[in-house]
Design an enzyme around this catalytic site. Structure first.
Site, PDB file in Angstrom:
ATOM      1  CB  THR A  37      52.125 -10.004  60.439  1.00 39.46           C
ATOM      2  OG1 THR A  37      51.996 -11.296  61.030  1.00 39.46           O
ATOM      3  CG2 THR A  37      50.839  -9.640  59.723  1.00 39.46           C
ATOM      4  CE  LYS A  87      49.285 -13.141  61.173  1.00 39.11           C
ATOM      5  NZ  LYS A  87      48.849 -13.941  62.295  1.00 39.11           N
ATOM      6  CE  LYS A 141      52.507  -6.015  62.891  1.00 36.82           C
ATOM      7  NZ  LYS A 141      53.057  -7.261  62.431  1.00 36.82           N
TER       8      LYS A 141
HETATM    9  P1  NAP Z   1      58.158  -8.972  69.386  1.00 34.07           P
HETATM   10  O1  NAP Z   1      58.218  -9.859  70.583  1.00 34.07           O
HETATM   11  O2  NAP Z   1      57.756  -7.555  69.542  1.00 34.07           O
HETATM   12  O3  NAP Z   1      59.638  -9.051  68.710  1.00 34.07           O
HETATM   13  C1  NAP Z   1      59.953  -8.208  67.647  1.00 34.07           C
HETATM   14  C2  NAP Z   1      61.320  -8.589  67.087  1.00 34.07           C
HETATM   15  O4  NAP Z   1      61.629  -7.661  66.025  1.00 34.07           O
HETATM   16  C3  NAP Z   1      62.467  -8.479  68.099  1.00 34.07           C
HETATM   17  O5  NAP Z   1      63.408  -9.489  67.818  1.00 34.07           O
HETATM   18  C4  NAP Z   1      63.023  -7.099  67.789  1.00 34.07           C
HETATM   19  O6  NAP Z   1      64.380  -6.924  68.164  1.00 34.07           O
HETATM   20  C5  NAP Z   1      62.914  -7.103  66.276  1.00 34.07           C
HETATM   21  N1  NAP Z   1      63.013  -5.752  65.729  1.00 34.07           N
HETATM   22  C6  NAP Z   1      62.160  -4.711  65.924  1.00 34.07           C
HETATM   23  N2  NAP Z   1      62.579  -3.625  65.258  1.00 34.07           N
HETATM   24  C7  NAP Z   1      63.731  -3.989  64.641  1.00 34.07           C
HETATM   25  C8  NAP Z   1      64.640  -3.308  63.793  1.00 34.07           C
HETATM   26  N3  NAP Z   1      64.438  -2.015  63.439  1.00 34.07           N
HETATM   27  N4  NAP Z   1      65.706  -3.977  63.317  1.00 34.07           N
HETATM   28  C9  NAP Z   1      65.912  -5.286  63.649  1.00 34.07           C
HETATM   29  N5  NAP Z   1      65.085  -5.991  64.456  1.00 34.07           N
HETATM   30  C10 NAP Z   1      64.003  -5.348  64.948  1.00 34.07           C
HETATM   31  O7  NAP Z   1      57.210  -9.571  68.256  1.00 34.07           O
HETATM   32  P2  NAP Z   1      56.708 -11.092  68.093  1.00 34.07           P
HETATM   33  O8  NAP Z   1      55.537 -11.303  68.974  1.00 34.07           O
HETATM   34  O9  NAP Z   1      57.878 -11.993  68.159  1.00 34.07           O
HETATM   35  O10 NAP Z   1      56.122 -11.017  66.603  1.00 34.07           O
HETATM   36  C11 NAP Z   1      56.977 -11.090  65.467  1.00 34.07           C
HETATM   37  C12 NAP Z   1      56.098 -11.048  64.214  1.00 34.07           C
HETATM   38  O11 NAP Z   1      55.198 -12.168  64.230  1.00 34.07           O
HETATM   39  C13 NAP Z   1      55.232  -9.794  64.101  1.00 34.07           C
HETATM   40  O12 NAP Z   1      55.152  -9.391  62.757  1.00 34.07           O
HETATM   41  C14 NAP Z   1      53.870 -10.265  64.612  1.00 34.07           C
HETATM   42  O13 NAP Z   1      52.806  -9.510  64.052  1.00 34.07           O
HETATM   43  C15 NAP Z   1      53.852 -11.699  64.125  1.00 34.07           C
HETATM   44  N6  NAP Z   1      53.029 -12.619  64.936  1.00 34.07           N
HETATM   45  C16 NAP Z   1      53.072 -12.553  66.295  1.00 34.07           C
HETATM   46  C17 NAP Z   1      52.284 -13.434  67.030  1.00 34.07           C
HETATM   47  C18 NAP Z   1      52.273 -13.392  68.548  1.00 34.07           C
HETATM   48  O14 NAP Z   1      51.398 -14.045  69.143  1.00 34.07           O
HETATM   49  N7  NAP Z   1      53.174 -12.688  69.202  1.00 34.07           N
HETATM   50  C19 NAP Z   1      51.471 -14.377  66.383  1.00 34.07           C
HETATM   51  C20 NAP Z   1      51.505 -14.444  64.985  1.00 34.07           C
HETATM   52  C21 NAP Z   1      52.290 -13.557  64.271  1.00 34.07           C
HETATM   53  P3  NAP Z   1      64.723  -6.433  69.673  1.00 34.07           P
HETATM   54  O15 NAP Z   1      64.714  -7.680  70.499  1.00 34.07           O
HETATM   55  O16 NAP Z   1      66.054  -5.804  69.543  1.00 34.07           O
HETATM   56  O17 NAP Z   1      63.653  -5.448  70.074  1.00 34.07           O
END
Ligand code: NAP
Length: 293
Positions: free
Chosen positions: A96, A171, A239
């Site tokens: 997102t 979204k 965010k």
């Molecule tokens: P998350 O668990 O916080 O994971 C974030 C990912 O981004 C990790 O793989 C992290 O790597 C990577 N990352 C962060 N900074 C980075 C950088 N500078 N360079 C390269 N990689 C980087 O987030 P998530 O829950 O999986 O969510 C991912 C996306 O989906 C977000 O945009 C979120 O808004 C969206 N989303 C989430 C949900 C939910 O329920 N969680 C639902 C719908 C949509 P590291 O492992 O090295 O930290």
């Protein structure tokens, strides 16, 4: 067989990429923190040493990272995916992020002779594990159609919204409703709780009423138990609300309940709740109101 790249193995990226592996796809992964790849590599994916190496090896390159700056690092940075692209590949971002952040990536992908799909998802980590997230997609229609069989593995519902960044906006529309609904639910529950009603019963009645929804339904148990483990952490919802407010500002749309909800969430984060589920808004209001459950 086409090779599928997956960049970003956080709470969403791990179960979604594992589902591709389980469906028999040839998957290559990279994550900034390598140890988070253990589960998907154990399931059968191959590890690549950089986003660039993923893009070199694969026909479809998925990204699922925290936010726009993370996507820029992974795609546009040194050893980023853009450096590994060759014409004809499809890059699909499921994070997102904002329209402006997305447009920058689109430019680099198109410059490499490839297509860029914007495909943020709706649903939480539980739906990601079940392969039933909603996929909101926009970008080149032919690229969408080629990618659809993969979307059908990671998601339950697919929506194609147009040729540009429409999916980014959709979204944010959804997430601002989810967030503001939770603020309303917090106010309804804590008011009733303070007046002596039973929280679990209040939540059940809300869930079964005219204002009930899948969201109020599955948050009922969380609120009744008062344990706010992150299905979707408040830091990511903040965010998204900032991105939504940015769209509202760009189009001259006043969004006061979104603003108020963002402020409440920032207060929760300042109290150390940033990694809790966004339904922790209930606990925040309980604390403000002198309720100690
Ligand atoms: P998350 O668990 O916080 O994971 C974030 C990912 O981004 C990790 O793989 C992290 O790597 C990577 N990352 C962060 N900074 C980075 C950088 N500078 N360079 C390269 N990689 C980087 O987030 P998530 O829950 O999986 O969510 C991912 C996306 O989906 C977000 O945009 C979120 O808004 C969206 N989303 C989430 C949900 C939910 O329920 N969680 C639902 C719908 C949509 P590291 O492992 O090295 O930290």
């Amino acid at each position: 067989m086409s090779k599928i790249g997956w960049i970003g193995l956080g709470n969403m990226g791990i179960p979604m990429s594992v589902n591709l592996v389980k469906a028999g796809k040839d998957v290559v992964v990279w994550n900034r923190t390598k140890s988070k790849a253990d589960e998907v590599v154990a399931a059968g994916a191959a590890w690549a040493d950089s986003p660039k190496a993923v893009a070199e090896a694969c026909d479809f390159v998925f990204t699922m990272v925290a936010d726009g700056p993370a996507l820029h690092d992974a795609v546009l940075g040194a050893d980023g995916a853009a450096a590994g692209l060759s014409p004809g590949k499809i890059v699909i971002d499921m994070s997102t992020i904002s329209v402006a952040e997305s447009a920058k990536v689109n430019e680099a992908v198109e410059a490499a002779g490839c297509k860029f799909l914007r495909a943020p998802v709706t649903g939480s980590t539980a739906l990601a594990a079940a392969g039933t997230v909603g996929v909101l997609a926009s970008g080149d229609k032919a690229a969408y159609e080629k990618t659809l069989p993969l979307f059908e593995i990671v998601g339950g519902n697919q929506f194609y919204l147009g040729g540009g960044d429409e999916a980014r906006v959709m979204k944010l529309s959804l997430n601002l409703m989810i967030a503001t609904t939770m603020q309303m639910q917090a106010e309804a529950v804590v008011m009733a709780e303070k007046a002596g009603l039973d929280v679990a019963q209040v939540c059940d009645i809300i869930a079964g009423s005219a204002v009930g929804s899948p969201l109020t339904g599955y948050k009922s148990k969380v609120i009744a138990e008062g344990v706010y483990a992150p299905a979707f952490p408040i830091r990511l919802m903040i965010k998204d609300l900032k991105l939504a407010l940015g769209v509202g500002e760009a189009y001259g749309v006043k969004m006061e309940s979104t603003e108020l909800t963002k402020n409440r969430m920032e207060l929760a984060q300042s109290k150390g709740y940033g990694d809790n589920d966004f339904s922790v808004l209930v606990k925040l209001l309980e604390e403000d109101s002198g309720v100690n459950r």
